[in-house]
Structure formats: C-alpha cells, structure tokens
Scaffold this motif. Sequence first.
Motif, PDB file in Angstrom:
ATOM      1  N   UNK A   1     -41.307 -17.036  17.229  1.00 13.83           N
ATOM      2  CA  UNK A   1     -42.532 -17.627  17.751  1.00 13.83           C
ATOM      3  C   UNK A   1     -42.751 -19.070  17.312  1.00 13.83           C
ATOM      4  N   UNK A   2     -41.723 -19.706  16.765  1.00 14.68           N
ATOM      5  CA  UNK A   2     -41.846 -21.106  16.394  1.00 14.68           C
ATOM      6  C   UNK A   2     -41.876 -21.940  17.678  1.00 14.68           C
TER       7      UNK A   2
ATOM      8  N   UNK B   1     -50.147 -17.070   5.319  1.00 13.46           N
ATOM      9  CA  UNK B   1     -51.064 -17.535   6.361  1.00 13.46           C
ATOM     10  C   UNK B   1     -52.464 -17.800   5.827  1.00 13.46           C
ATOM     11  N   UNK B   2     -52.832 -17.203   4.680  1.00 14.01           N
ATOM     12  CA  UNK B   2     -54.170 -17.411   4.131  1.00 14.01           C
ATOM     13  C   UNK B   2     -54.240 -18.588   3.158  1.00 14.01           C
TER      14      UNK B   2
ATOM     15  N   UNK C   1     -38.008 -32.490  18.753  1.00 16.29           N
ATOM     16  CA  UNK C   1     -38.991 -32.460  17.678  1.00 16.29           C
ATOM     17  C   UNK C   1     -39.213 -31.106  17.041  1.00 16.29           C
ATOM     18  N   UNK C   2     -38.557 -30.066  17.514  1.00 17.84           N
ATOM     19  CA  UNK C   2     -38.820 -28.732  16.964  1.00 17.84           C
ATOM     20  C   UNK C   2     -37.743 -28.298  15.978  1.00 17.84           C
ATOM     21  N   UNK C   3     -38.090 -27.262  15.235  1.00 20.81           N
ATOM     22  CA  UNK C   3     -37.167 -26.621  14.299  1.00 20.81           C
ATOM     23  C   UNK C   3     -37.512 -25.135  14.286  1.00 20.81           C
ATOM     24  N   UNK C   4     -36.546 -24.286  13.976  1.00 21.82           N
ATOM     25  CA  UNK C   4     -36.833 -22.855  13.995  1.00 21.82           C
ATOM     26  C   UNK C   4     -37.725 -22.410  12.833  1.00 21.82           C
ATOM     27  N   UNK C   5     -37.627 -23.106  11.716  1.00 20.33           N
ATOM     28  CA  UNK C   5     -38.391 -22.762  10.518  1.00 20.33           C
ATOM     29  C   UNK C   5     -38.174 -23.868   9.503  1.00 20.33           C
ATOM     30  N   UNK C   6     -39.005 -23.952   8.474  1.00 24.77           N
ATOM     31  CA  UNK C   6     -38.764 -24.937   7.412  1.00 24.77           C
ATOM     32  C   UNK C   6     -37.452 -24.632   6.693  1.00 24.77           C
TER      33      UNK C   6
ATOM     34  N   UNK D   1     -47.349 -25.297  10.655  1.00 28.80           N
ATOM     35  CA  UNK D   1     -47.788 -23.939  10.954  1.00 28.80           C
ATOM     36  C   UNK D   1     -46.722 -22.955  10.489  1.00 28.80           C
ATOM     37  N   UNK D   2     -47.123 -21.724  10.286  1.00 38.25           N
ATOM     38  CA  UNK D   2     -46.200 -20.719   9.777  1.00 38.25           C
ATOM     39  C   UNK D   2     -45.502 -19.944  10.880  1.00 38.25           C
ATOM     40  N   UNK D   3     -45.238 -20.572  12.016  1.00 40.18           N
ATOM     41  CA  UNK D   3     -44.480 -19.933  13.075  1.00 40.18           C
ATOM     42  C   UNK D   3     -43.008 -19.986  12.702  1.00 40.18           C
ATOM     43  N   UNK D   4     -42.311 -18.877  12.923  1.00 43.69           N
ATOM     44  CA  UNK D   4     -40.925 -18.786  12.484  1.00 43.69           C
ATOM     45  C   UNK D   4     -40.051 -18.174  13.579  1.00 43.69           C
TER      46      UNK D   4
END
Length: 162
Positions: A62-63, A22-23, A92-97, A32-35
């Motif tokens: 929280x993705x 996140x930093x 357009x969404x995904x749970x995580x990269x 964003x780092x929402x997963x």
Amino acid sequence: MIENGPGTEIAMNRRDFLASTATIPCAFLQTAQHVTHVDTVRDGAPLKSSVVKGQDLPAVGDSPGARAKVHFNGPTSQLAAVASGVVTLEPGSRPHPPHRHPEEELVIVTEGTGEIEIDGVPTQVKAGDMMYAEANVLHGITNTGSTMMTFYFTKMLGKNAG
C-alpha cells in the motif's frame, strides 16, 4: 523480539512493527507508514520447479506509487525461504524506508533510474545495474527519475541462518 514487561517478550514481524508505529506523533516520522514489502514464507511444502506468468499476478502493498508482484515465495529443498518478484515505482516513490532483514537480497534494475542505499551509502542506478545486500545490512531503493522504475528482487534465507 520486543520486550513486554520484565522477563516477557513478544515476537513481531516487520509489518506488525511498522503498523504499531502508526501512533507515534508525526514530528518523529518523516514519511507515512505505507509499506510495499514482501516477507518470505518459511512454512509449507517446498517450492517446485515451475513457470509463473507475471501478467495475472495481483499487486501487493500500500505504499503510494509502489506495487509488487510476487512470483515465488516459500521454502525450497535447500533454502529456509526464497521470495522473488517484480516491483514498479512511480517517480519519487519507494516501497518502504531503508530496512534490514535476515535474508540476503539481490535486486536487478530493468527500467528507469533511481538510488539504492546500502549501509547509508547512496548509489545512482539505472537499467542493467544490480544490488546485493548481505543479511541484516541496511538497504533501500527510491525512484529518483522522471519515468517508471522497475526492479526484480530475490530474497534468500539459508536453512542454517538465524
């Protein structure tokens, strides 16, 4: 394992690793780092044969636009861990990269359309399509359609797997 100075390492799971990024300046990150991710549970009593009603399960993650409900998660008499549940994705969404993990994974698309990427190769999918990802193979899923996408997942880790 993450090296923490000469000769020392610290253990870090995927969620901790993603939180630690996140930093990193935004120039290095595309999203964003929402997963919304389910780590398999390896400890505790083995799962017992049962039926789990999905309607009352809490959503996890929280993705944005991605919600998972976990039906089963834990060791079994034959597996070190198994996690199974359902994920809904807004358009357009995904749970995580795209990611990789030591568990093998099956995904069954039951509603909507999207794209599943395996080892950098994207494939368009729709209801009735299924994915299998071997252990440690890069994979991911995105809802590329204009309606909700639903898929069921099962992740399995053998007792002799790393």
